[in-house]
Design an enzyme around this catalytic site. Structure first.
Site, PDB file in Angstrom:
ATOM      1  N   ARG A 139      11.943  70.524 -28.378  1.00 34.83           N
ATOM      2  CA  ARG A 139      10.500  70.570 -28.134  1.00 34.83           C
ATOM      3  C   ARG A 139       9.817  69.664 -29.151  1.00 34.83           C
ATOM      4  O   ARG A 139      10.060  69.786 -30.347  1.00 34.83           O
ATOM      5  CB  ARG A 139       9.970  71.988 -28.274  1.00 34.83           C
ATOM      6  CG  ARG A 139      10.537  72.955 -27.264  1.00 34.83           C
ATOM      7  CD  ARG A 139      10.307  74.391 -27.668  1.00 34.83           C
ATOM      8  NE  ARG A 139       8.913  74.706 -27.887  1.00 34.83           N
ATOM      9  CZ  ARG A 139       8.068  75.091 -26.935  1.00 34.83           C
ATOM     10  NH1 ARG A 139       8.502  75.201 -25.697  1.00 34.83           N
ATOM     11  NH2 ARG A 139       6.812  75.382 -27.206  1.00 34.83           N
ATOM     12  N   LYS A 144      -2.242  67.629 -34.534  1.00 36.56           N
ATOM     13  CA  LYS A 144      -0.903  67.714 -33.960  1.00 36.56           C
ATOM     14  C   LYS A 144      -1.036  68.164 -32.512  1.00 36.56           C
ATOM     15  O   LYS A 144      -1.925  68.956 -32.165  1.00 36.56           O
ATOM     16  CB  LYS A 144      -0.019  68.684 -34.750  1.00 36.56           C
ATOM     17  CG  LYS A 144      -0.454  70.131 -34.678  1.00 36.56           C
ATOM     18  CD  LYS A 144       0.464  71.033 -35.502  1.00 36.56           C
ATOM     19  CE  LYS A 144       0.023  72.487 -35.399  1.00 36.56           C
ATOM     20  NZ  LYS A 144       0.794  73.382 -36.259  1.00 36.56           N
ATOM     21  N   ASP A 149       1.798  81.679 -17.712  1.00 39.43           N
ATOM     22  CA  ASP A 149       2.584  81.951 -16.515  1.00 39.43           C
ATOM     23  C   ASP A 149       1.919  82.982 -15.603  1.00 39.43           C
ATOM     24  O   ASP A 149       2.456  83.282 -14.532  1.00 39.43           O
ATOM     25  CB  ASP A 149       3.984  82.462 -16.893  1.00 39.43           C
ATOM     26  CG  ASP A 149       4.734  81.475 -17.765  1.00 39.43           C
ATOM     27  OD1 ASP A 149       4.692  80.277 -17.464  1.00 39.43           O
ATOM     28  OD2 ASP A 149       5.352  81.910 -18.758  1.00 39.43           O
ATOM     29  N   ASP A 207       9.575  79.740 -15.621  1.00 41.41           N
ATOM     30  CA  ASP A 207       9.156  79.015 -16.817  1.00 41.41           C
ATOM     31  C   ASP A 207      10.408  78.714 -17.631  1.00 41.41           C
ATOM     32  O   ASP A 207      11.486  79.261 -17.379  1.00 41.41           O
ATOM     33  CB  ASP A 207       8.183  79.889 -17.614  1.00 41.41           C
ATOM     34  CG  ASP A 207       7.717  79.214 -18.890  1.00 41.41           C
ATOM     35  OD1 ASP A 207       7.526  77.990 -18.880  1.00 41.41           O
ATOM     36  OD2 ASP A 207       7.565  79.918 -19.898  1.00 41.41           O
ATOM     37  N   GLY A 250       6.229  72.828 -19.171  1.00 45.26           N
ATOM     38  CA  GLY A 250       5.325  71.853 -19.764  1.00 45.26           C
ATOM     39  C   GLY A 250       6.030  70.859 -20.657  1.00 45.26           C
ATOM     40  O   GLY A 250       5.390  69.978 -21.245  1.00 45.26           O
TER      41      GLY A 250
END
Length: 1307
Positions: free
Chosen positions: A730, A696, A951, A515, A811
């Site tokens: 991010r 959001k 994960d 990850d 992601g």
């Protein structure tokens, strides 16, 4: 009325439930004569009425975490032991030895088996008595203190809790609680069962709980009671509460709860916000009142977990100390508990001395946080995993079975042929027994076959599994768990081996799936940049941008902070245009205001501390949310208070500069974030009545729900998102929608119905959310920086040199993922990149048409074309002479189609040809699918590493799962096989511990195979000389104790201490790890080589002793008999196989000498005593030792037997050396290096004068090879007597070379 507050709808009337009315009836069923069983989908609970609940017979609240009890221990324990094929085999041998056809005494087979079973049962009993898994909170510290499990059961079951009886609170033990009881839990207390929250001493019926036992998070969570039950706080009022709970059956879903409370003829929907799970603790609340819903083993969360399997070793801490306080005054106990849980209660001195077994450690003082925990129904048992080496061991055992069968078959056939009446002197013609009757050769052969099975049974080592388990257990608990190189001082977190089954698997990993967030990065989020109304704000430069500029040869100057810059945790933003109210001067000031309000309102953060910007702290489920709320505070929108229905924000400079006003926003609905929705929404009401939905989430889901029009802003914002992603940030998109009262009321009715549903509630809520989360207006986007962990780039580079391929599954956006890959050395400019993305003009054009079938077909065809094209290019590069390294980058949408069965093989072939792979925008399921693709498709050893709940599936899908003890809870750790605190600790875990464990276990298995085959073959050769009669060569007890005593300990020492090179050299030469990937030390070629030497040595033992004793005589002039010869041969076997063990050691410690010498000495001590007691070997050893023949044989036979091994090892090292042997030769003149970074030598610091005077050469007993004990300095190695054996062929080799001066030692 708001959807978040209780919503009321009518319910059918039902009979009165007074005590006088008899058993009450469910509103959904009718009782006809007998109690009707409840529907499997739900249960009905009558609160505050035990009589009504009695017919249902709910489970009690008493729990038992022991695996066994007094009556089940023996049968269940024996069942567990005989699930092993080897134990069944030895049981069969023991049974055969009791029959008349057995040539051995049954005691000699039964006793060793009994000893093995006894040891295993004692271990099981010890684990059940003293074992318990450490709590999730303790896992954060990973301290190791053992308490008695059975006693803890008793203590917990007898913990007191206040229960409502006759309008007063009565303290009763937890075990006496029943479903439907009304209980009171005080501050800092633990919930004794799963409770329905009714009332609280806090305003608005809220309470604060700590769920560290649930998810490892210490931040507080808010729970809200239904408004209709707020008044039931006092015992008098609580006694009046009569409600009916209809809810789901007990299950292990910790984050969901479906049910309704039928109260006063109204149905009130229940959600997880009204449920208090057992084991969680009450905080910042004087006390609460609740009704028991689930008890005992039906609770979702309990004080104890299901009994651990024997394969999982996790010593931990429990309630023993805490519950001793129960003997004191209740009030004093409460105060002490509160104080104990408020901060660290005490410091536990954990002695991490490894007794020479691993790196030199001293005492470490670690803070000990107390939180009792373990899951009952939600026990996350790690899937049972077996190492590749263990599966190969099964094949070796089958090969030994085949060898045993062939030996017995040869003996049986020989017996059938040999039996003949011509041997008149054997008396075979006078009513002889069936097994010697020449008239029925088939029966003779068959009976001889079974006779020989018992005689040759030693070919299968009875102590093999026990020895390997013991070695693995010590390796995990003493080497891995207590390695300071993997101890993270900042969080006080050492490494943790949650299972010892996979130690050697760590030395064969070829693919790592990682990850990104919290694994490669720190998961410490800082608000860095933003885009509002099409304008980018924020002037900082990220680490990723600096790295990219450096790669391109561009020098970036450090930017000076402006006067308005604010630096605090979670906020690293600098732009004078937005700070201190300057945003009012921006042309998009209204959009800025909506942006800041969205940050301040759309979240689930809880404020703690004083309501001032300087002192307040935010508790959040994720670091991102805390960073966004902190950003809103610094922009002048200070969120300082939350109730269940209100959010209070102190807004600055909204109406005019310098003006501050407190605004209370009513929270009507919260649409929670999850991995499927990838967004979060809040419906709120302004003080002026304005209804707004703030949303959001990920850009992909937000853009799908935007209103038509305003295309320019969408395009600009998308460009900003790509810009942020390329900088490694991010991103989240922010949007809002104004709602009319009519629209909201219509939608809220559907929302209430969905919340009240007992079946499929989550799905229905998601469907209802889709109805309102549409036609959104884009506000802007946020960009948060998550910096790389320390040492990640160097770690990945080292792993790459070791032949390990690292894949990143994240992601995040593709740009972010690529730049992170660059920053951590996963990708570089010299690599050829294959990028398969759904963000192409052709795919966007098809997506704009909106036909889902067309979109799916088109993307699949595009992915197929790209895969085929990339695969052809990859094969071309691979066949060209020095071609570049390859890397593949793919997004989640394309990956979804690439994982289709028709394209999966093509994807696998392309991926295996690449050095690294980056998959972005992937879901948790896709992570697991990619891992399984390589694991099953390529049959390579895989390792997955992650830190979050998303994960878990990936971690469990791989051969080895690594959990990071990070900031996203402990779900990943609880699902993992090993837990570490930092990604770069993989270097030590794999290259040091993994490599050593693989080498050691390989040698242990091979040596067991060799020594047992050698011993059994001497008996086999004797069979040819006895007419295949099954006559034993050795005494029964010689055969029985050979594995258990005379050769048992040395092999364990090798399994604990042996290493090819030191820890520092393992990391300095990571290429050595490739030997494990190639499985160089446990190929069938290696097994066959050991077998050849077994055959050779057994022939030497048998024929040399037999031949040399043919004319031998004892001191009285008599010829030597069978027991004299067999005792002599056995002596040679014991000496030789123990000495042979030293020849395979790369490093020898004093423990090797003690074990080998002790084993040989044990044989002589045994025979000295045994030959006095046993008739057939009476005084044999004394007679032998009185002859010169004995000493000459003991000296010469081992030399001749080991001569072949000596020659082979010399040739192998000279002409066919392993990589590790080459490294040994390179560093043969060096002392143990003194550069073991991070090793702590408490109490061994040297003075400046001592530092100037290095230790003299004579102190170290090393021969020059770099074989040190794990992490020891040469001084400690010398003190422990650790050194490398001087090999004769090395002496000869060096003598043939010109003498060279020794290399000077490096400082």
């Amino acid at each position: 009325m708001s959807g978040e507050r209780e919503n009321v709808r009518g319910s059918r009337s039902r009979p009165s439930r007074d005590s006088s009315s008899g058993p009450r009836i469910s509103s959904q069923s009718v009782i006809l004569g007998l109690v009707q069983p409840q529907a499997p989908g739900n249960r009905t609970i009558y609160c505050n009425d035990r009589d009504a609940n009695l017919p249902v017979r709910f489970k009690g609240n008493s729990i038992s975490t022991t695996k066994y009890n007094f009556f089940t221990f023996f049968p269940k324990g024996m069942f567990e032991q005989f699930r092993r094929v080897a134990n069944c085999y030895f049981l069969m041998i023991s049974i055969l030895s009791m029959t008349p056809i057995s040539p051995v005494n049954p005691v000699t087979n039964v006793v060793p088996l009994t000893l093995v079973l006894l040891v295993s049962l004692i271990k099981e009993a010890f684990e059940d008595w003293r074992w318990e898994k450490c709590s999730l909170h303790i896992l954060l510290c990973l301290n190791y203190v053992q308490q008695k499990r059975f006693q803890n059961d008793m203590v917990v079951n007898n913990t007191l809790i206040d229960v409502l009886q006759d309008e007063k609170w009565v303290a009763v033990p937890w075990k006496k609680l029943q479903v439907g009881d009304i209980v009171r839990v005080k501050q800092d207390g633990f919930f004794p069962a799963d409770l329905l929250f009714l009332a609280s001493t806090n305003a608005d019926g809220v309470c604060y709980i700590e769920t560290a036992n649930l998810d490892g998070e210490t931040n507080l969570k808010i729970r809200k009671a239904l408004e209709r039950t707020w008044d039931y706080l006092t015992p008098e009022k609580a006694a009046e509460f009569k409600g009916e709970v209809q809810c789901e059956q007990p299950n292990n879903s910790l984050y969901t709860f479906t049910g309704n409370l039928i109260f006063q003829k109204q149905t009130l929907p229940l959600s997880p916000n009204q449920i208090l799970l057992r084991g969680c603790s009450l905080r910042n609340t004087e006390y609460i009142v609740g009704a028991v819903v689930f008890t005992g083993h039906e609770t979702k969360l309990d004080i104890f977990e299901e009994p651990p399997s024997s394969e999982c070793f996790i010593p931990g801490w429990n309630l023993g100390f805490r519950q001793r306080l129960l003997k004191e005054n209740e009030e004093n106990q409460r105060l002490k508990m509160a104080k104990m849980n408020e901060k660290v209660h005490f410091l536990a001195l954990v002695q991490i001395q490894i007794l020479g077994l691993a790196r030199e450690l001293d005492h470490v003082v670690v803070p000990f946080f107390y939180i009792p925990e373990e899951v009952m129904m939600n026990s996350m048992n790690v899937p049972s995993k077996r190492s590749t080496l263990e599966r190969k061991l099964d094949k070796l055992i089958l090969a030994l079975f085949g060898t045993l069968f062939m030996m017995c078959l040869i003996g049986a056939i020989g017996s059938g042929i040999f039996i003949n009446q011509k041997y008149y002197y054997l008396g075979l013609d006078k009513g002889v027994a069936a097994e010697f009757n020449p008239g029925n050769r088939f029966v003779v052969a068959a009976l001889t076959f079974f006779t020989l099975i018992t005689l040759y049974s030693t070919v299968i080592p009875i102590s093999l599994y026990v020895s390997i388990e013991m070695i693995k257990f010590i390796q995990s608990t003493q080497f891995i768990n207590k390695d300071l190189q993997m101890y993270h001082a900042e969080t006080n977190t050492p490494a943790l081996a949650r299972t010892s089954n996979l130690n050697e698997e760590l030395g064969q990993v070829e693919y790592i799936f990682s990850d990104k967030t919290g694994t490669l990065t720190r998961n410490l989020m800082e608000f860095f940049k933003c885009s509002i109304g099409g304008e980018v704000y924020g002037s900082g430069v990220t680490e990723i941008e600096k790295g990219a500029a450096q790669r391109n040869g561009i020098k970036i100057q450090e930017l000076r902070k402006s006067a308005t810059a604010i630096q605090e945790k979670g906020f690293n933003f600098d732009d004078h245009r937005l700070m201190r109210g300057a945003w009012r001067n921006e042309p998009t000031s209204d959009t800025c205001k909506e942006f800041f309000r969205c940050l301040a309102i759309c979240h689930t953060v809880l404020p703690e501390g004083d309501e001032s910007p300087e002192k307040i702290t935010y508790q959040s489920a994720s670091p991102d949310e805390a960073a966004l709320v902190t950003a809103a505070k610094n922009f002048g929108f200070f969120f300082y208070r939350r109730t269940h229905t209100m959010i209070h924000v102190r807004e600055s400079c909204v109406e005019k500069m310098g003006k501050i006003q407190d605004v209370a926003y009513e929270i009507l609905n919260v649409l929670e974030f999850n991995s499927t929705r990838k967004r979060q929404s809040v419906v709120c009401r302004y003080p002026n009545g304005r209804l707004v939905l703030y949303c959001k989430g990920a850009d992909t889901v937000i853009y799908e729900r935007l209103a038509s029009g305003n295309d320019d802003l969408k395009k600009v914002n998308r460009a900003h998102l790509e810009q942020f992603g390329s900088a490694g940030l991010r991103t989240l998109c922010l949007a809002f929608r104004d709602l009319s009262p009519e629209t909201y009321e219509s939608w809220n009715e559907k929302f209430i119905l969905a919340k009240s549903s007992l079946r499929g509630r989550e799905t229905k809520l998601d469907e209802v959310a889709e109805l309102i989360e549409k036609d959104l207006i884009l506000i802007g986007s946020t960009a948060i920086e998550d910096k790389l962990q320390e040492g990640v780039p160097a770690c990945i580079e080292t792993l790459s040199r070791a032949g390990i391929k690292v894949w990143v599954l994240t992601g995040d956006q593709m740009g972010t993922a690529i730049n992170i890959a660059y920053a951590c050395n996963l990708i570089n400019n010299e690599m050829k990149q294959f990028i398969i993305s759904s963000e192409t003009d052709a795919i966007r054009e098809v997506e704009n048409r909106g036909d889902q079938v067309e979109i799916a077909c088109f993307i699949k065809e595009e992915v197929k074309k790209q895969l085929k094209k990339c695969l052809e290019e990859a094969q071309h590069y691979l066949h060209s002479a020095p071609g570049p390294k390859l890397t593949l980058v793919m997004d989640g949408k394309c990956l979804m189609y690439a994982l289709d069965p028709t394209l999966r093989v093509m994807l696998l072939n392309l991926s295996l040809n690449c050095t690294s792979v980056v998959c972005c925008r992937v879901s948790p399921l896709q992570k697991a699918q990619v891992t399984s693709l390589v694991k099953k498709g390529a049959r390579k050893i895989t390792l997955s590493i992650g830190d979050g709940a998303n994960d878990v599936s990936m971690i469990q899908a791989a051969h080895i799962g690594i959990g990071i003890s990070g900031l996203e809870g402990m779900q990943a750790v609880m699902a993992s096989d090993f837990a570490i605190a930092q990604f770069h600790y993989l270097t030590d875990l794999l290259l040091v511990h993994g490599q050593w464990s693989y080498l050691r276990i390989c040698k242990v298995i091979a040596y067991f195979f060799y020594k047992n085959l050698t011993f059994t073959l001497t008996q086999f050769w004797f069979t040819f000389q006895t007419g295949f009669s099954g006559q034993r060569f050795y005494d029964d007890w010689f055969q029985s104790l050979y594995n258990v005593i005379f050769t048992a300990l040395p092999v364990i020492i090798v399994g604990l201490f042996d290493k090819d090179v030191s820890a520092s050299l393992s990391k300095r030469y990571p290429e050595l790890y490739k030997e494990g990937i190639r499985d160089a030390f446990f190929k069938w070629r290696v097994v066959v080589t050991w077998a050849c030497f077994s055959v050779y040595q057994s022939l030497v033992f048998y024929h040399f002793v037999i031949t040399s004793s043919a004319s031998g005589k004892n001191s009285s002039g008599r010829m030597l008999g069978q027991w004299d010869i067999s005792t002599m041969a056995f002596t040679c076997v014991v000496i030789t196989v123990n000495l042979r063990l030293l020849m395979i050691c790369n490093s020898i410690t004093r423990w090797h000498y003690i074990s080998v010498g002790g084993s040989i000495l044990a044989w002589f001590m045994f025979i000295f005593v045994y030959s006095v007691l046993r008739e057939n070997v009476f005084f044999v050893i004394y007679v032998l030792m009185s002859t010169f023949y004995f000493y000459l044989t003991v000296l010469l036979v081992p030399i001749v037997a080991l001569f072949g091994d000596f020659i082979y090892l010399g040739i192998q090292r000279w002409f066919f050396p392993y990589d590790s042997q080459i490294v040994q030769e390179i560093h043969r003149h060096e002392l143990d290096d003194n550069t073991s970074a991070g090793s702590l030598e408490a109490g061994s610091q040297r003075t400046p004068q001592e530092e100037g005077n290095p230790l003299p050469r004579e102190i170290s007993r090393h021969t020059g090879f770099a074989f040190d004990s794990p992490g020891f300095e040469s001084f400690f190695a010398a003190q422990l007597g650790i050194y490398a054996p001087q090999k004769a062929w090395d002496v000869a080799r060096r003598a043939s070379m010109k003498s060279k001066p020794k290399m000077p030692q490096r400082n």
